[in-house]
Motif scaffolding. Structure first.
Motif, short mmCIF file in Angstrom:
data_model
loop_
_atom_site.label_atom_id
_atom_site.label_comp_id
_atom_site.label_asym_id
_atom_site.label_seq_id
_atom_site.Cartn_x
_atom_site.Cartn_y
_atom_site.Cartn_z
N PRO A 42 72.13 5.76 55.49
CA PRO A 42 72.54 6.66 54.41
C PRO A 42 71.42 7.64 54.06
O PRO A 42 70.24 7.33 54.22
CB PRO A 42 72.84 5.73 53.24
CG PRO A 42 72.24 4.42 53.58
CD PRO A 42 72.01 4.38 55.05
N PHE A 43 71.80 8.82 53.59
CA PHE A 43 70.81 9.81 53.20
C PHE A 43 71.28 10.57 51.96
O PHE A 43 72.48 10.72 51.71
CB PHE A 43 70.53 10.81 54.34
CG PHE A 43 71.70 11.69 54.69
CD1 PHE A 43 71.88 12.92 54.07
CD2 PHE A 43 72.63 11.28 55.64
CE1 PHE A 43 72.96 13.72 54.39
CE2 PHE A 43 73.71 12.08 55.97
CZ PHE A 43 73.89 13.30 55.34
N THR A 44 70.31 11.01 51.18
CA THR A 44 70.53 11.92 50.05
C THR A 44 69.34 12.87 50.06
O THR A 44 68.19 12.43 49.99
CB THR A 44 70.58 11.15 48.71
OG1 THR A 44 71.65 10.21 48.77
CG2 THR A 44 70.81 12.10 47.55
N LYS A 45 69.61 14.15 50.16
CA LYS A 45 68.55 15.16 50.26
C LYS A 45 68.75 16.21 49.17
O LYS A 45 69.85 16.72 48.98
CB LYS A 45 68.55 15.84 51.63
CG LYS A 45 68.43 14.88 52.80
CD LYS A 45 67.10 14.16 52.79
CE LYS A 45 67.01 13.16 53.94
NZ LYS A 45 65.78 12.40 53.93
N ALA A 46 67.67 16.54 48.49
CA ALA A 46 67.71 17.53 47.42
C ALA A 46 67.24 18.89 47.93
O ALA A 46 66.34 18.98 48.76
CB ALA A 46 66.82 17.08 46.27
N VAL A 47 67.87 19.94 47.40
CA VAL A 47 67.49 21.31 47.71
C VAL A 47 67.35 22.02 46.36
O VAL A 47 68.28 22.02 45.56
CB VAL A 47 68.56 22.01 48.57
CG1 VAL A 47 68.20 23.47 48.80
CG2 VAL A 47 68.75 21.28 49.89
N THR A 48 66.17 22.60 46.11
CA THR A 48 65.92 23.26 44.83
C THR A 48 66.07 24.76 44.98
O THR A 48 65.44 25.38 45.83
CB THR A 48 64.49 22.94 44.32
OG1 THR A 48 64.37 21.52 44.21
CG2 THR A 48 64.24 23.58 42.97
N ILE A 49 66.92 25.33 44.13
CA ILE A 49 67.16 26.78 44.10
C ILE A 49 66.35 27.34 42.94
O ILE A 49 66.51 26.90 41.81
CB ILE A 49 68.64 27.10 43.88
CG1 ILE A 49 69.51 26.41 44.92
CG2 ILE A 49 68.87 28.61 43.86
CD1 ILE A 49 71.00 26.43 44.58
N THR A 50 65.48 28.31 43.22
CA THR A 50 64.75 29.01 42.17
C THR A 50 65.30 30.42 42.09
O THR A 50 65.43 31.09 43.11
CB THR A 50 63.23 29.05 42.47
OG1 THR A 50 62.78 27.72 42.70
CG2 THR A 50 62.46 29.66 41.32
N TYR A 51 65.65 30.86 40.87
CA TYR A 51 66.27 32.17 40.70
C TYR A 51 65.87 32.77 39.36
O TYR A 51 65.36 32.06 38.49
CB TYR A 51 67.80 32.05 40.80
CG TYR A 51 68.43 31.24 39.70
CD1 TYR A 51 69.03 31.85 38.61
CD2 TYR A 51 68.42 29.85 39.75
CE1 TYR A 51 69.60 31.11 37.60
CE2 TYR A 51 68.99 29.11 38.75
CZ TYR A 51 69.58 29.74 37.67
OH TYR A 51 70.14 28.99 36.66
N ASN A 52 66.06 34.06 39.23
CA ASN A 52 65.79 34.76 37.99
C ASN A 52 64.37 34.54 37.51
O ASN A 52 64.11 34.41 36.33
CB ASN A 52 66.81 34.35 36.92
CG ASN A 52 66.88 35.34 35.79
OD1 ASN A 52 66.59 36.52 35.96
ND2 ASN A 52 67.25 34.87 34.63
N GLY A 53 63.44 34.42 38.43
CA GLY A 53 62.02 34.29 38.07
C GLY A 53 61.57 32.87 37.80
O GLY A 53 60.72 32.35 38.48
N THR A 54 62.17 32.20 36.80
CA THR A 54 61.68 30.90 36.40
C THR A 54 62.74 29.81 36.34
O THR A 54 62.41 28.66 36.13
CB THR A 54 61.05 30.99 35.00
OG1 THR A 54 62.06 31.43 34.08
CG2 THR A 54 59.88 31.94 34.97
N GLN A 55 63.99 30.15 36.53
CA GLN A 55 65.03 29.14 36.42
C GLN A 55 65.24 28.43 37.75
O GLN A 55 64.98 29.00 38.81
CB GLN A 55 66.34 29.77 35.94
CG GLN A 55 66.26 30.24 34.50
CD GLN A 55 67.56 30.81 34.02
OE1 GLN A 55 67.92 31.91 34.41
NE2 GLN A 55 68.28 30.06 33.21
N SER A 56 65.70 27.18 37.67
CA SER A 56 65.96 26.44 38.91
C SER A 56 67.15 25.51 38.73
O SER A 56 67.51 25.16 37.62
CB SER A 56 64.72 25.65 39.33
OG SER A 56 64.43 24.66 38.38
#
Length: 191
Positions: free
Chosen positions: A149-163
């Motif tokens: 099993p796997f769980t992988k996170a992907v972080t989106i950074t947008y609008n300068g400081t929001q994620s």
């Protein structure tokens, strides 16, 4: 009494930090020029404080932390936060397109999209300006090399400081080491 007030303020301040609420305002409840001043006789810069002349306040009472309202940053990105691939064969890479929508009132770009490990590869249009109400997509690939099993996170950074964090998950099953035997013809079976 000043030491007791200072210690109480520090304790409440540390509780406020640990609880992620607005910091303690030592002047909360005081009139420091925000309202029309009323003459006091005698003038006392700590008016309203109990300096031992009255019954001591109950320290277990709920303290006023702050009269300032802290507004959290407005989330301007709408996206399905998790995608489940289900069961996938080992060694067969898979991809999923996450559709993102600008639900804010200003245009912005996706500044960065970063995966938690090298087995996950996000791709997006780095130059696309997403206007209010418009959509864009992030293609997230997974190499399916490791079994289980796997769980992988992907972080989106947008609008300068929001994620925002999106997640892919599933289970990689091990493929057989040998290929299936060739089909025998009916003539071979009769002999």
């Amino acid at each position: 009494m000043k030491k007791l007030f200072l210690i109480t303020s520090l304790c409440v301040g540390s509780l406020a930090i640990n609880a992620q609420v607005a910091p303690v305002d030592p002047h909360a409840g005081h009139n420091h020029g925000t309202e029309a001043k009323k003459p006091a006789t005698p003038v006392d810069e700590h008016a309203g404080h109990n300096h031992g002349t009255e019954t001591k306040a109950n320290l277990s009472a709920t303290p006023v932390i702050s009269n300032t309202v802290v507004t959290p940053a407005v989330d301007m990105l709408a996206v399905a936060e998790t995608y489940d691939f289900g069961k996938i064969p080992q060694g067969k890479p898979v991809t999923h397109n996450f559709e993102v929508t600008n639900i804010g009132k200003a245009s912005y770009k996706l500044d960065n999209v970063a995966a938690s490990c090298g087995c996950t590869t996000p791709q997006w249009d780095k130059e696309k300006v997403i206007n209010p109400g418009e959509k864009s997509s992030i293609n997230v690939g997974f190499n399916a090399a490791a079994e289980g099993p796997f769980t992988k996170a992907v972080t989106i950074t947008y609008n300068g400081t929001q994620s925002k964090v999106i997640t892919i998950k599933g289970e990689v099953w091990k493929t057989p080491a040998a290929s299936a035997p060739a089909n025998a013809s009916l003539n071979d079976l009769k002999n």
